[in-house]
Structures are given as C-alpha cells and as structure tokens.
Scaffold this active site. Sequence first.
Site, PDB file in Angstrom:
ATOM      1  N   GLY A  35      -7.511   5.927  20.333  1.00 44.97           N
ATOM      2  CA  GLY A  35      -6.364   6.656  19.805  1.00 44.97           C
ATOM      3  C   GLY A  35      -5.022   6.087  20.231  1.00 44.97           C
ATOM      4  N   SER A  73      -7.376   3.621  24.487  1.00 44.57           N
ATOM      5  CA  SER A  73      -6.320   4.446  23.903  1.00 44.57           C
ATOM      6  C   SER A  73      -4.952   3.985  24.379  1.00 44.57           C
ATOM      7  CB  SER A  73      -6.514   5.908  24.305  1.00 44.57           C
ATOM      8  OG  SER A  73      -7.688   6.413  23.737  1.00 44.57           O
ATOM      9  N   THR A 116      -1.277  -7.547  21.378  1.00 49.05           N
ATOM     10  CA  THR A 116      -0.312  -8.541  20.914  1.00 49.05           C
ATOM     11  C   THR A 116      -0.916  -9.929  20.783  1.00 49.05           C
ATOM     12  OG1 THR A 116       0.412  -8.992  23.172  1.00 49.05           O
ATOM     13  CG2 THR A 116       1.625  -7.290  21.946  1.00 49.05           C
ATOM     14  N   HIS A 148       8.927  -9.308  10.781  1.00 46.43           N
ATOM     15  CA  HIS A 148      10.269  -9.652  10.321  1.00 46.43           C
ATOM     16  C   HIS A 148      10.815 -10.834  11.127  1.00 46.43           C
ATOM     17  CE1 HIS A 148      10.376  -5.862   8.079  1.00 46.43           C
ATOM     18  NE2 HIS A 148       9.790  -5.353   9.137  1.00 46.43           N
TER      19      HIS A 148
END
Length: 188
Positions: A140, A158, A163, A113
Amino acid sequence: MTEKEKMLSGEYYDPGDAELVALRLKARLLTETLNQTSVSDADKRVNIVKSLFGSTGRSIHIESSFNCDYGVNIHVGENFYANFGCVILDVAEVRIGDNCLIAPQVGIYTATHPLDPIKRNSGVEYGKPVTIGHNCWIGGHATINPGVTLGNNVVVASGAVVTKSFGDNVVIGGNPARVIKEIACSDC
C-alpha cells in the site's frame, strides 16, 4: 513521427496533441464507467477492463477507484489484482506479469517531465516504461517511478518509493527503496 509515436518511443511529445487528447478521453470515460459499475456486476467490470487495457489474462480484478492515462499501454498477466485507489500513468508501456497483487493507493508512473525549467514549461513530456515480473506484491501507498523494472517474486513494502530497478526474489522498501532482504524460494 506522430506525437503518439514519439510518446511510445520515449521521446519528448506534446500531450495536447488532438489524437492523444482523444485517447485520454476514451480512457477517462471507460474508467468512469468502471468506477461507477457495481461490484455485484463482476463480468461487466472485467469486460470494461479488458476493453481498456492493451492485454490481460483471463482472471483480473480491479477495485474502484482506478485511474490511468490511456489504458491501452497497460499489459497484465493472469491473476492480476489491484486494490482501491490504484493509479497507472501509462504514457509508456506498463507490463505486469502473472499472479501480481497491487495493494491500496499504489501509483505506477511512466510519465515524466524535463528537468530544465524552460523545456518543462513548454509543456512537453516523455515516458519511460515500467516492467513488473511474475508473482510480485506491491504494498500500500508504494510508488513505482518511470523506467523501473522489478524481477520475479519481488515484494515492495508499503510506502516504498521505487526509483531504480531490482532483480528477482527480494523484499524492497524505503525512500528510495533498497533491498531489505532476499527471499528464499524453494520453488522459484
């Protein structure tokens, strides 16, 4: 350009567009059917996934529950496995190579967004593609953010929040994810 064309090209688009709403409904109905189909009916489950995804290898297994936005923008290779609670938001392409394992509660997100609150409040959104190479294992509760590319033989620890992109043969983990170690691979 249609709103769908804008979406797929990474431009701002209106997710309330009638064509996009209809495509998301189709995907929701297919994932609803998949998630309600018995694990004992493996062939039916595979056929549902093959009709949902843009492309797949022959061997594919997805545990319920599974959710996605459109499905058709997801492309997975041979020997794909996704464990319980996988979510793939595929407003842009998601390409996953051969022999990839997705652990429970993994999120792969292409949707994003605007940072500007006025533009964000207008309802427009955009997407950035995600690419995951061959022989990857996503641990996970890991999160793969929009625009990320992972090379071949990558292991995501996990709980990692990925990013940015990483090359081949690394173990990454943390928030934000960073290289924890190199993978010595005799056959890579």
